[in-house]
Design a protein around this motif. Structure first.
Motif, short mmCIF file in Angstrom:
data_model
loop_
_atom_site.label_atom_id
_atom_site.label_comp_id
_atom_site.label_asym_id
_atom_site.label_seq_id
_atom_site.Cartn_x
_atom_site.Cartn_y
_atom_site.Cartn_z
N MET A 1 0.84 -1.19 0.00
CA MET A 1 0.00 0.00 0.00
C MET A 1 0.88 1.24 0.00
O MET A 1 1.93 1.27 0.61
N TYR A 2 0.44 2.26 -0.69
CA TYR A 2 1.21 3.48 -0.77
C TYR A 2 0.36 4.64 -0.27
O TYR A 2 -0.86 4.61 -0.32
N ASN A 3 1.01 5.68 0.21
CA ASN A 3 0.30 6.83 0.75
C ASN A 3 0.42 8.07 -0.12
O ASN A 3 -0.40 8.95 -0.05
N PHE A 4 1.46 8.14 -0.92
CA PHE A 4 1.70 9.32 -1.72
C PHE A 4 1.31 9.03 -3.17
O PHE A 4 2.10 8.56 -3.96
N HIS A 5 0.05 9.31 -3.52
CA HIS A 5 -0.51 8.98 -4.83
C HIS A 5 0.22 9.70 -5.97
O HIS A 5 0.38 9.13 -7.05
N LEU A 6 0.62 10.93 -5.74
CA LEU A 6 1.27 11.71 -6.79
C LEU A 6 2.59 11.08 -7.22
O LEU A 6 2.87 10.96 -8.41
N SER A 7 3.39 10.67 -6.28
CA SER A 7 4.67 10.03 -6.59
C SER A 7 4.46 8.72 -7.35
O SER A 7 5.18 8.43 -8.32
N ASP A 8 3.48 7.95 -6.96
CA ASP A 8 3.17 6.71 -7.65
C ASP A 8 2.73 6.98 -9.09
O ASP A 8 3.17 6.30 -10.02
N PHE A 9 1.89 7.99 -9.28
CA PHE A 9 1.43 8.35 -10.62
C PHE A 9 2.59 8.76 -11.51
O PHE A 9 2.72 8.32 -12.65
N ILE A 10 3.49 9.61 -10.99
CA ILE A 10 4.63 10.09 -11.78
C ILE A 10 5.56 8.94 -12.15
O ILE A 10 6.02 8.83 -13.28
N THR A 11 5.82 8.05 -11.20
CA THR A 11 6.69 6.90 -11.47
C THR A 11 6.10 6.00 -12.54
O THR A 11 6.79 5.59 -13.47
N ARG A 12 4.83 5.70 -12.42
CA ARG A 12 4.17 4.84 -13.41
C ARG A 12 4.12 5.50 -14.79
O ARG A 12 4.33 4.85 -15.80
N PHE A 13 3.84 6.80 -14.83
CA PHE A 13 3.78 7.52 -16.10
C PHE A 13 5.15 7.52 -16.77
O PHE A 13 5.27 7.24 -17.96
N ASN A 14 6.21 7.84 -16.01
CA ASN A 14 7.56 7.85 -16.57
C ASN A 14 7.97 6.46 -17.06
O ASN A 14 8.62 6.33 -18.11
N ASN A 15 7.62 5.42 -16.32
CA ASN A 15 7.95 4.06 -16.75
C ASN A 15 7.24 3.69 -18.05
O ASN A 15 7.82 3.03 -18.91
N CYS A 16 5.99 4.12 -18.21
CA CYS A 16 5.26 3.85 -19.46
C CYS A 16 5.91 4.59 -20.63
O CYS A 16 6.05 4.03 -21.72
N VAL A 17 6.31 5.83 -20.41
CA VAL A 17 6.93 6.61 -21.48
C VAL A 17 8.28 6.00 -21.86
O VAL A 17 8.60 5.84 -23.04
N TYR A 25 -2.21 1.91 -16.16
CA TYR A 25 -3.22 1.53 -15.17
C TYR A 25 -2.86 2.13 -13.82
O TYR A 25 -1.72 2.06 -13.39
N LEU A 26 -3.87 2.73 -13.16
CA LEU A 26 -3.66 3.38 -11.87
C LEU A 26 -4.80 3.03 -10.92
O LEU A 26 -5.89 2.66 -11.36
N ARG A 27 -4.54 3.19 -9.63
CA ARG A 27 -5.62 3.14 -8.64
C ARG A 27 -6.36 4.46 -8.69
O ARG A 27 -5.78 5.51 -8.96
N TYR A 28 -7.65 4.42 -8.37
CA TYR A 28 -8.45 5.64 -8.40
C TYR A 28 -8.02 6.59 -7.30
O TYR A 28 -7.82 6.21 -6.15
N ILE A 74 8.58 17.81 -7.81
CA ILE A 74 9.27 18.93 -7.15
C ILE A 74 8.98 18.92 -5.66
O ILE A 74 9.90 18.83 -4.85
N SER A 75 7.71 19.00 -5.27
CA SER A 75 7.35 18.97 -3.85
C SER A 75 7.21 17.53 -3.39
O SER A 75 6.63 16.70 -4.08
N LYS A 76 7.74 17.26 -2.22
CA LYS A 76 7.66 15.93 -1.62
C LYS A 76 7.06 16.09 -0.23
O LYS A 76 7.00 17.21 0.29
N PRO A 77 6.63 15.00 0.39
CA PRO A 77 6.11 15.14 1.75
C PRO A 77 7.14 15.70 2.73
O PRO A 77 6.79 16.38 3.69
#
Length: 127
Positions: A1-17, A25-28, A74-77
Motif C-alpha cells: 500500500m502506498y500513501n503518496f498517490h502523486l509520486s506513484d502516478f509520476i513513477t508509473r507515467f515515466n515508466n510507461c513513457v 493503469y492506476l488506482r483511483y 518537485i514537492s515531496k512530503p
C-alpha cells in the motif's frame, strides 16, 4: 500500500513513457483525476476512463515518440516548494503544475487566475 498517490502516478507515467507503452493503469484517486483532466486538455494523454477503484490512461504519441518526455516531482512530503505569482514564467519545453486554493492548475492557468501555491511537478515535452 502506498500513501503518496502523486509520486506513484509520476513513477508509473515515466515508466510507461520510457518503455514506449501506450496504456497506463492506476488506482483511483480524485487528486490524480483532476491532474488527468488537465493532461487531457493539454494533449499529454488522448483519453482516460475511471471506475470506483481503477483508472485507465491512454498516453498520447506523435508517430513513435510520446508528447511527454518525462515528469519530475518537485514537492515531496518531506520538502514542500511554494511559488508566488510574480515568480511564474511560461516556458516552451516544460510546464509546472501547482496546488492552489481553486484546485490544481498549470502555469498558464495560474498566471491567468493570478494565484499560485505549492509547486507539485514539472512536465517536460518533446513538442
Amino acid at each position: 500500500m502506498y500513501n503518496f498517490h502523486l509520486s506513484d502516478f509520476i513513477t508509473r507515467f515515466n515508466n510507461c513513457v520510457l518503455g514506449s507503452k501506450k496504456i497506463l493503469y492506476l488506482r483511483y484517486s480524485g487528486y490524480i483525476l483532476s491532474i488527468l483532466y488537465i493532461f487531457k486538455d493539454r494533449g499529454y494523454i488522448s483519453k482516460f476512463t475511471y471506475s470506483s477503484r481503477n483508472m485507465l490512461v491512454i498516453i498520447n504519441y506523435i508517430n513513435t515518440s510520446p508528447i511527454v518526455s518525462r515528469i519530475v516531482l518537485i514537492s515531496k512530503p518531506s520538502r514542500r516548494v511554494y511559488k508566488k505569482v510574480k515568480d511564474l514564467t511560461i516556458r516552451s519545453f516544460y510546464n509546472e503544475f501547482y496546488s492552489t486554493n481553486i484546485g490544481i492548475l498549470d502555469t498558464n492557468s495560474a498566471i491567468n487566475h493570478k494565484t499560485c501555491g505549492e509547486c507539485l511537478f514539472k512536465v517536460y515535452t518533446n513538442v
